[in-house]
Scaffold this motif. Structure first.
Motif, mmCIF file in Angstrom:
data_model
loop_
_atom_site.group_PDB
_atom_site.id
_atom_site.type_symbol
_atom_site.label_atom_id
_atom_site.label_comp_id
_atom_site.label_asym_id
_atom_site.label_seq_id
_atom_site.Cartn_x
_atom_site.Cartn_y
_atom_site.Cartn_z
ATOM 1 N N THR A 103 34.047 39.151 37.738
ATOM 2 C CA THR A 103 35.194 39.080 36.844
ATOM 3 C C THR A 103 35.234 40.319 35.937
ATOM 4 O O THR A 103 36.285 40.933 35.742
ATOM 5 C CB THR A 103 35.138 37.783 36.015
ATOM 6 O OG1 THR A 103 35.049 36.683 36.923
ATOM 7 C CG2 THR A 103 36.373 37.637 35.155
ATOM 8 N N ASP B 19 40.231 38.045 41.946
ATOM 9 C CA ASP B 19 38.892 37.637 41.497
ATOM 10 C C ASP B 19 38.597 36.260 42.099
ATOM 11 O O ASP B 19 39.438 35.380 42.064
ATOM 12 C CB ASP B 19 38.871 37.551 39.965
ATOM 13 C CG ASP B 19 37.498 37.178 39.418
ATOM 14 O OD1 ASP B 19 36.488 37.527 40.063
ATOM 15 O OD2 ASP B 19 37.444 36.531 38.344
ATOM 16 N N ASP C 147 39.315 32.158 40.881
ATOM 17 C CA ASP C 147 38.141 31.334 40.570
ATOM 18 C C ASP C 147 38.683 30.134 39.821
ATOM 19 O O ASP C 147 38.874 30.172 38.608
ATOM 20 C CB ASP C 147 37.146 32.115 39.707
ATOM 21 C CG ASP C 147 35.915 31.289 39.362
ATOM 22 O OD1 ASP C 147 35.891 30.081 39.703
ATOM 23 O OD2 ASP C 147 34.976 31.838 38.771
HETATM 24 MG MG LIG Z 1 33.767 35.310 37.463
#
Ligand SMILES: [Mg+2]
Ligand SMILES: Nc1nc2c(ncn2[C@@H]2O[C@H](COP(=O)(O)OP(=O)(O)O)[C@@H](O)[C@H]2O)c(=O)[nH]1
Length: 447
Positions: free
Chosen positions: A114, A188, A137
């Motif tokens: 991230t 991500d 995520d």
């Molecule tokens: Mg992460």
């Protein structure tokens, strides 16, 4: 990072400073010490073995340069090998010909995905691109918030949805990036603490859904050998395009950086050296090797000495050719020179006008072995004057070198041809003609 390894290598080279010539150095012992230093830096065993095997080979084949010390010579050899282990040349991200470029980030939990996604968004923004981040995520609300905070700091939009469906996030983010004409979409993803099949399946499905131009595998360099194993596991499933090494600012011993390229054969593209958003750099193998050795000046010194040496040798050779005193010793020296410079095919391929000619040609370094054995079985007089090589001498040489009389005959024929060819070369630069001649040399075919 790399402090221990740097210190150890510097110590090894310094120990050589008492020796004035490389042939006085105990190469095997020096190479053993280099291997120990690499292993202590957590370099993968196979990688360390191959590394030192190559260093040894080069040290043994190295010409004796009067202007550099063995320590300096070893520094240069190790530097070259470091660069090679790190991937030789810098590799860029693959950008889409029609935007948006889609970049998928994968890796274990806590590896720094991230954070890296945020850094990469900033990197693109600084390059006047219009990036967008996608929060795929979906399991921990905190993960989405973390990305939103990062996006907020750099003024980059972050795409998220309420549903916990990572594939859907990625797909809709791509549609949104297209709609808003973003040039780069950075996805991500969620990681687990260990490689597990659910995680792999999910990233694979995201990959299928958004067809990324670039999949970057993020790995914590502090995890040493584990980093290499994780890389292998991800590579088997994802076939990623590049590696991002994070936490190089920590007290990593550097083993992951030196091993990963050789194990997965994918380039390191970025390194991350801190928690702040600007702690990201593109990866340059040469710069990294220089940092490890901290001896850039020595490297260029040896390079210069080598150039000068090659020039002197070339001048000597031209003189010999023109005075017709080119003998089998010179032939042998030429072969050594070629071997030293690396793979013959690569080498020939680099010569202007030759590249295409050698592409389909079988050139292997192994073919030099019997040639060397034959020449080494000759007496100095025979080498200096091949004309005296009658049948009984040829028989003796064949027996001594474990070859056949036919091979000895071929070699002498090749030598005569090479002599002619080199004369042509040195006179008019007739490289193409020379290549044609070489192609027809019997010993130049695969044995
Ligand atoms: Mg992460
Ligand atoms: N020192 C250091 N810390 C980092 C680096 N990259 C990430 N981190 C930290 O590592 C932790 C995990 O990072 P995160 O990006 O959340 O990992 P993710 O689980 O893979 O998304 C956070 O505390 C980050 O601040 C780095 O290059 N250096």
């Amino acid at each position: 990072m790399f402090d221990d390894l740097s210190g150890r290598l510097a110590g090894i080279f310094k120990d050589l400073s008492g020796q004035s010539r490389i042939r006085d150095v105990n190469i095997a012992e020096t190479v053993r010490e280099i291997r120990r230093a690499l292993l202590d830096a957590d370099v993968n065993l196979e990688v360390a073995k191959e590394f030192t095997r190559r260093v040894k080979e080069q040290a043994e084949g190295e010409a004796v340069l009067s202007t550099v010390s063995p320590g300096q010579m070893f520094t240069k050899i190790v530097y070259d090998e470091l660069v090679r282990a790190l991937g030789s040349k810098k590799e860029d991200l693959r950008m889409a010909s029609v935007p948006p470029t889609v970049i998928l980030i994968a890796g274990l939990q806590g590896s720094g995905k991230t954070t890296f996604a945020g850094k990469l968004a900033k990197y693109f923004k600084d390059k006047k691109q219009t990036p967008m981040l996608a929060a795929a995520d979906v399991y921990r609300p905190a993960a989405v918030d973390q990305l939103k905070t990062l996006g907020g700091q750099i003024g980059v939009p972050v795409f998220s949805i309420v549903e916990k469906d990572a594939v859907k996030v990625a797909r809709e983010a791509l549609a949104e990036a297209r709609r808003t004409a973003c040039s780069v979409l950075i996805v991500d993803t969620a990681g687990r603490l260990h490689v597990d099949s659910d995680m792999m399946t999910e990233v694979s499905r995201i990959k299928d859904a958004v067809k990324p131009n670039e999949i970057l595998f993020v790995v914590d360099s502090m995890t040493g050998q584990d980093a290499v194993n994780t890389a292998k596991a991800f590579h088997d499933v994802l076939d990623f395009d590049g590696v991002v090494l994070t936490k190089l600012d920590g007290d990593t011993r550097g083993g992951a950086a030196l091993s990963i390229r050789s194990i997965v054969e994918k380039p390191i593209k970025f390194v991350s050296t801190g928690e702040k958003l600007d702690a990201l750099s593109e990866f340059h193998p040469e710069r990294m090797a220089q940092r490890i050795l901290g001896m850039g000046d020595v490297v260029s010194l040896v390079e210069k000495a080598q150039e000068q040496y090659d020039e002197t040798e070339a001048r000597k050779l031209r003189k010999k050719l023109s005075s017709d005193s080119f003998d089998l010793d010179d032939f042998f020296a030429q072969l050594q020179q070629i071997k030293k410079m690396g793979s013959m095919k690569d080498l020939l391929g680099m010569m202007p006008g030759v590249g295409a000619a050698v592409k389909n040609m079988d050139v292997s370094d192994d073919m030099l072995k019997p040639v060397e054995a034959i020449i080494q079985s000759m007496t100095p007089r025979e080498k200096a004057d091949p004309d005296i090589l009658n049948a009984s001498r040829r028989r003796r040489i064949a027996d001594g070198s474990g070859t056949t009389v036919r091979e000895v005959n071929e070699l002498i024929k090749n030598f005569e041809q090479m002599k002619k060819m080199m004369k042509v070369l040195s006179s008019q630069g007739g490289m193409a003609k020379a290549m044609q001649a070489m192609k027809n040399m019997p010993n130049m075919r695969r044995r």
